[in-house]
Design a protein around this motif. Structure first.
Motif, mmCIF file in Angstrom:
data_model
loop_
_atom_site.group_PDB
_atom_site.id
_atom_site.type_symbol
_atom_site.label_atom_id
_atom_site.label_comp_id
_atom_site.label_asym_id
_atom_site.label_seq_id
_atom_site.Cartn_x
_atom_site.Cartn_y
_atom_site.Cartn_z
ATOM 1 N N GLN A 94 0.597 9.254 1.895
ATOM 2 C CA GLN A 94 -0.585 10.042 1.534
ATOM 3 C C GLN A 94 -0.975 9.900 0.059
ATOM 4 O O GLN A 94 -1.981 10.460 -0.378
ATOM 5 C CB GLN A 94 -0.369 11.526 1.865
ATOM 6 N N MET A 95 -0.193 9.131 -0.725
ATOM 7 C CA MET A 95 -0.532 8.954 -2.142
ATOM 8 C C MET A 95 -1.873 8.237 -2.275
ATOM 9 O O MET A 95 -2.088 7.198 -1.656
ATOM 10 C CB MET A 95 0.553 8.149 -2.862
ATOM 11 N N PRO A 96 -2.789 8.760 -3.092
ATOM 12 C CA PRO A 96 -4.078 8.081 -3.295
ATOM 13 C C PRO A 96 -3.872 6.679 -3.887
ATOM 14 O O PRO A 96 -3.008 6.489 -4.746
ATOM 15 C CB PRO A 96 -4.809 8.988 -4.294
ATOM 16 N N VAL A 97 -4.673 5.732 -3.418
ATOM 17 C CA VAL A 97 -4.542 4.350 -3.865
ATOM 18 C C VAL A 97 -4.679 4.237 -5.376
ATOM 19 O O VAL A 97 -3.936 3.492 -6.032
ATOM 20 C CB VAL A 97 -5.585 3.459 -3.150
ATOM 21 N N GLU A 98 -5.636 4.973 -5.957
ATOM 22 C CA GLU A 98 -5.858 4.855 -7.400
ATOM 23 C C GLU A 98 -4.654 5.338 -8.209
ATOM 24 O O GLU A 98 -4.452 4.917 -9.348
ATOM 25 C CB GLU A 98 -7.128 5.611 -7.827
ATOM 26 N N ARG A 99 -3.825 6.189 -7.605
ATOM 27 C CA ARG A 99 -2.589 6.607 -8.277
ATOM 28 C C ARG A 99 -1.465 5.608 -7.983
ATOM 29 O O ARG A 99 -0.652 5.286 -8.843
ATOM 30 C CB ARG A 99 -2.196 8.008 -7.799
ATOM 31 N N TYR A 100 -1.439 5.118 -6.752
ATOM 32 C CA TYR A 100 -0.398 4.183 -6.328
ATOM 33 C C TYR A 100 -0.372 2.930 -7.195
ATOM 34 O O TYR A 100 0.694 2.464 -7.596
ATOM 35 C CB TYR A 100 -0.619 3.803 -4.866
ATOM 36 N N ARG A 102 0.844 -1.199 0.000
ATOM 37 C CA ARG A 102 0.000 0.000 0.000
ATOM 38 C C ARG A 102 0.877 1.246 0.000
ATOM 39 O O ARG A 102 2.069 1.158 0.255
ATOM 40 C CB ARG A 102 -0.901 0.016 1.249
ATOM 41 N N PRO A 103 0.289 2.414 -0.281
ATOM 42 C CA PRO A 103 1.080 3.644 -0.158
ATOM 43 C C PRO A 103 1.751 3.717 1.211
ATOM 44 O O PRO A 103 1.145 3.374 2.227
ATOM 45 C CB PRO A 103 0.026 4.744 -0.315
ATOM 46 N N THR A 162 7.336 5.146 -1.374
ATOM 47 C CA THR A 162 6.064 5.761 -1.754
ATOM 48 C C THR A 162 5.466 6.499 -0.566
ATOM 49 O O THR A 162 5.316 5.919 0.510
ATOM 50 C CB THR A 162 5.062 4.684 -2.231
#
Length: 197
Positions: A148-154, A139-140, A145
C-alpha cells in the motif's frame, strides 16, 4: 566514421537525503563508470554535475542533472546542443518500476512509460530517439515494502539488503554492457544487458 564522443546521463535527485535511493540508481551507474577512470572530477555545469573522461577509446561526457527528476531535460538539452551529440550516441540511465529489481533493459526510443525524467528529456530535446538503460527497482509490495506504500514514496526508499547485493552485482554488468555499446556494437550491448532478467 564511428562517433568519438558519447553522452551518458544518469537520472536522480540532488542532495544527500536521496543518495542510495531507488530513484537515484542512474546517478549510481554514472559514478560506477567514473570509477573506471581514476581522474574523473565532477563539477557544476548547466544545472548538472558533469565530468569529461577518456575511456574505451572515446570521450565520455558523464552527466548527473541537478534539477530534480521532473526537470532533467533542462540540463540534458544543454549538453546535447553544446557538444553536438547525436541522439544515437546518448544513453539515459534510469530506474523502472515495471521491472523487477535488478532486471536490465537497453532500448532505443519509445514512450516515457510514466517516468517524469524521461518525459522531461523528450520534451526538451524534441525527440524520443535516444537510448535508455532501464534498471528495475520493483514496485511496492516487493521485499519487505508494504504494497500500500505510495509509489512516489517508494521510489525514494533505499534497497533492502538482498536487493542491494543484487544491484551491486549488476553494476559491474552494466559497465560491461555500456562498454560494448560505446565500442561500437549496440546490438551486442542490448543482447548482453537484456539477458539479465
Amino acid at each position: 566514421m564511428p562517433p568519438d564522443s558519447f553522452l551518458l546521463v544518469g537520472l536522480g535527485n540532488p542532495g544527500a537525503q536521496y543518495s542510495g535511493t531507488r530513484h537515484n540508481i542512474g546517478f549510481d551507474v554514472i559514478d560506477a563508470v567514473a570509477g573506471k577512470d581514476g581522474s574523473a572530477v565532477f563539477s557544476g555545469k548547466w544545472n548538472a554535475l558533469a565530468a569529461k573522461v577518456s575511456l574505451w577509446g572515446v570521450t565520455l561526457h558523464l552527466v548527473k542533472p541537478q534539477t530534480y527528476m521532473n526537470l532533467s531535460g533542462k540540463a540534458v538539452v544543454r549538453f546535447v546542443d553544446f557538444f553536438k551529440i547525436p541522439l544515437s550516441s546518448m544513453i539515459v540511465i534510469h530506474d523502472d518500476l515495471d521491472m523487477k529489481t535488478g532486471r536490465l533493459k537497453l532500448v532505443r526510443g519509445g514512450g516515457a512509460g510514466g517516468h517524469n525524467g524521461i518525459r522531461s528529456i523528450v520534451d526538451s530535446i524534441g525527440s524520443p530517439d535516444f537510448y535508455r538503460l532501464k534498471i528495475g527497482i520493483g514496485r511496492p509490495g516487493s521485499g519487505s515494502t508494504p504494497p500500500q506504500m505510495p509509489v512516489e514514496r517508494y521510489v525514494l526508499t533505499s534497497f533492502h539488503q538482498e536487493e542491494s547485493q543484487l544491484i551491486a552485482e549488476r553494476m559491474s554488468e552494466v559497465v560491461v554492457g555500456l562498454q560494448k555499446f560505446i565500442e561500437g556494437d549496440a546490438n551486442q550491448a542490448m543482447n548482453f544487458l537484456n539477458s539479465f532478467k
